[in-house]
Design an enzyme around this catalytic site. Structure first.
Site, short mmCIF file in Angstrom:
data_model
loop_
_atom_site.label_atom_id
_atom_site.label_comp_id
_atom_site.label_asym_id
_atom_site.label_seq_id
_atom_site.Cartn_x
_atom_site.Cartn_y
_atom_site.Cartn_z
N ASN A 1 0.87 -1.18 0.00
CA ASN A 1 0.00 0.00 0.00
C ASN A 1 0.90 1.23 0.00
O ASN A 1 1.48 1.58 1.02
CB ASN A 1 -0.89 -0.05 1.26
CG ASN A 1 -1.69 1.21 1.46
OD1 ASN A 1 -1.76 2.07 0.58
ND2 ASN A 1 -2.29 1.34 2.63
N LYS B 1 0.13 4.27 -0.31
CA LYS B 1 -0.50 5.47 0.29
C LYS B 1 -0.30 6.71 -0.58
O LYS B 1 -0.25 6.59 -1.80
CB LYS B 1 0.03 5.67 1.72
CG LYS B 1 -0.10 4.39 2.55
CD LYS B 1 0.03 4.60 4.02
CE LYS B 1 -0.13 3.27 4.73
NZ LYS B 1 -0.14 3.38 6.17
N HIS C 1 -9.64 1.33 4.94
CA HIS C 1 -8.32 1.43 5.58
C HIS C 1 -8.45 2.38 6.77
O HIS C 1 -9.20 3.35 6.73
CB HIS C 1 -7.29 1.95 4.58
CG HIS C 1 -5.90 1.93 5.15
ND1 HIS C 1 -5.44 2.92 5.98
CD2 HIS C 1 -4.90 1.03 5.04
CE1 HIS C 1 -4.21 2.62 6.36
NE2 HIS C 1 -3.85 1.49 5.80
N GLU D 1 -6.77 4.74 7.85
CA GLU D 1 -6.57 6.18 7.59
C GLU D 1 -7.83 6.79 6.99
O GLU D 1 -8.11 7.98 7.19
CB GLU D 1 -5.33 6.37 6.70
CG GLU D 1 -4.06 6.15 7.52
CD GLU D 1 -2.91 5.50 6.78
OE1 GLU D 1 -2.91 5.51 5.54
OE2 GLU D 1 -2.02 4.96 7.47
N GLU E 1 -5.73 -4.77 10.66
CA GLU E 1 -4.67 -3.80 10.87
C GLU E 1 -4.94 -3.02 12.15
O GLU E 1 -5.71 -2.05 12.15
CB GLU E 1 -4.61 -2.82 9.69
CG GLU E 1 -4.27 -3.47 8.38
CD GLU E 1 -3.70 -2.44 7.40
OE1 GLU E 1 -2.54 -2.58 7.02
OE2 GLU E 1 -4.42 -1.49 7.05
N GLY F 1 2.33 2.19 10.88
CA GLY F 1 3.30 3.26 10.75
C GLY F 1 4.00 3.64 12.04
O GLY F 1 4.62 4.69 12.14
N SER G 1 3.20 -2.16 10.47
CA SER G 1 4.65 -2.23 10.71
C SER G 1 5.27 -3.58 10.35
O SER G 1 6.15 -4.07 11.05
CB SER G 1 4.97 -1.85 12.16
OG SER G 1 4.60 -0.50 12.40
P1 PGA Z 1 2.69 0.26 7.72
O1 PGA Z 1 1.23 0.49 7.06
O2 PGA Z 1 3.21 -1.03 7.14
O3 PGA Z 1 3.49 1.45 7.30
O4 PGA Z 1 2.49 0.18 9.18
C1 PGA Z 1 0.35 -0.57 6.83
C2 PGA Z 1 -0.92 -0.05 6.22
O5 PGA Z 1 -1.37 1.03 6.60
O6 PGA Z 1 -1.53 -0.67 5.32
#
Ligand code: PGA
Length: 258
Positions: free
Chosen positions: A9, A11, A95, A97, A169, A175, A215
């Site tokens: 992803n 982003k 997601h 976010e 998640e 992140g 992560s």
């Molecule tokens: P990350 O993000 O691997 O940077 O923690 C995962 C995601 O948001 O899909």
């Protein structure tokens, strides 16, 4: 057998040149006998360019978001048919976010999931609790609610056709560098599997892939994938670094599929 599903992803990162470079590098280094299905999810404006580049490769194309209407006066939105038209196969729905920064709620996300599936694309329904919710022992309640609401009216036939993936998640792991332990992740994945069994029956639920995200790095990918209900990884930050992402894919080669 559930083939591992590893998605990058990207982003709101990478310009056009960087997107094409990363896709080309990933494509070049991916072995013919790749142990996993691998999906790249660039930002909307680079989807078509990346899609054209990877068209004849083993890599699949995924989108980070979608709108639920087929077409019409919806300024700034993009329909499942438009994604289908340029070769997208997987679409993220909900997601964290989008839930927590943009404010998307369960009812809207359910409409999106249905629209994606109706188009014949795979909806990747993302669920997960915040740190507060985990610390107040509400993980199961939150994930359960997100699943029930997100999957309302989704038919067993569609799920049987492989049009549903669930991504767990935990918001506190995204992140942050704080990956869930394999045991913490497996516990929630098992809960999700049991919910799917209740909703769609055992034979269908046992074929649904449940990805973990938050992560993920090449040095923790293997132990996560070794868990019996973790069938893939949704990778953010580490998917932007070719060596890390390829390391994650190679980790899948060391673990037998479930
Ligand atoms: P990350 O993000 O691997 O940077 O923690 C995962 C995601 O948001 O899909």
């Amino acid at each position: 057998m559930r083939k591992f599903l590893i998605s990058g992803n990207w982003k709101m990162q990478l310009d056009r040149a960087e997107s094409l470079e990363l896709a080309a590098l990933t494509m070049a280094k991916l072995k013919d006998n790749c142990p996993a299905e691998v999906v790249l999810m660039p930002t909307f404006v680079h989807l078509d360019a990346v899609g054209q580049l990877i068209r004849n490769s083993q890599l699949k194309l995924g989108a980070q978001n979608v709108y639920f209407e087929k077409k019409g006066a919806f300024t700034g939105e993009i329909s499942p048919a438009m994604l289908d038209d340029i070769g997208v196969k997987y679409v993220l729905v909900g997601h964290s976010e989008r839930r927590h920064i943009i404010g998307e709620e369960d009812e809207l996300l359910n409409k999106k999931a249905i629209a994606v599936i109706t188009e014949g694309l795979v909806a990747v329904l993302c669920v997960g609790e915040t740190l507060d919710q985990r610390q107040s022992y509400r993980t199961v309640e939150i994930v359960g609610r997100q699943l029930d609401a997100g999957l309302a009216h989704v038919s067993s036939e569609a799920v049987d056709q492989g049009l549903l993936v669930v991504a767990y998640e935990p918001v506190w792991a995204i992140g942050t560098g704080h990956t869930a332990t394999p045991q913490q992740a497996q516990e929630v994945h098992k809960y999700i599997r049991d919910k799917l069994v209740g909703r769609f029956g055992e034979p269908i639920a046992s074929r649904v892939r449940i990805q973990y995200g938050g992560s993920v790095k090449k040095n923790n990918a293997g132990e996560l994938l070794a868990q019996p209900d973790i069938d893939g990884l949704l990778v953010g930050g580490a998917s932007l670094i070719a060596d890390e992402f390829l390391g994650i894919i190679q980790a899948a080669a060391q673990v037998p599929s479930h």
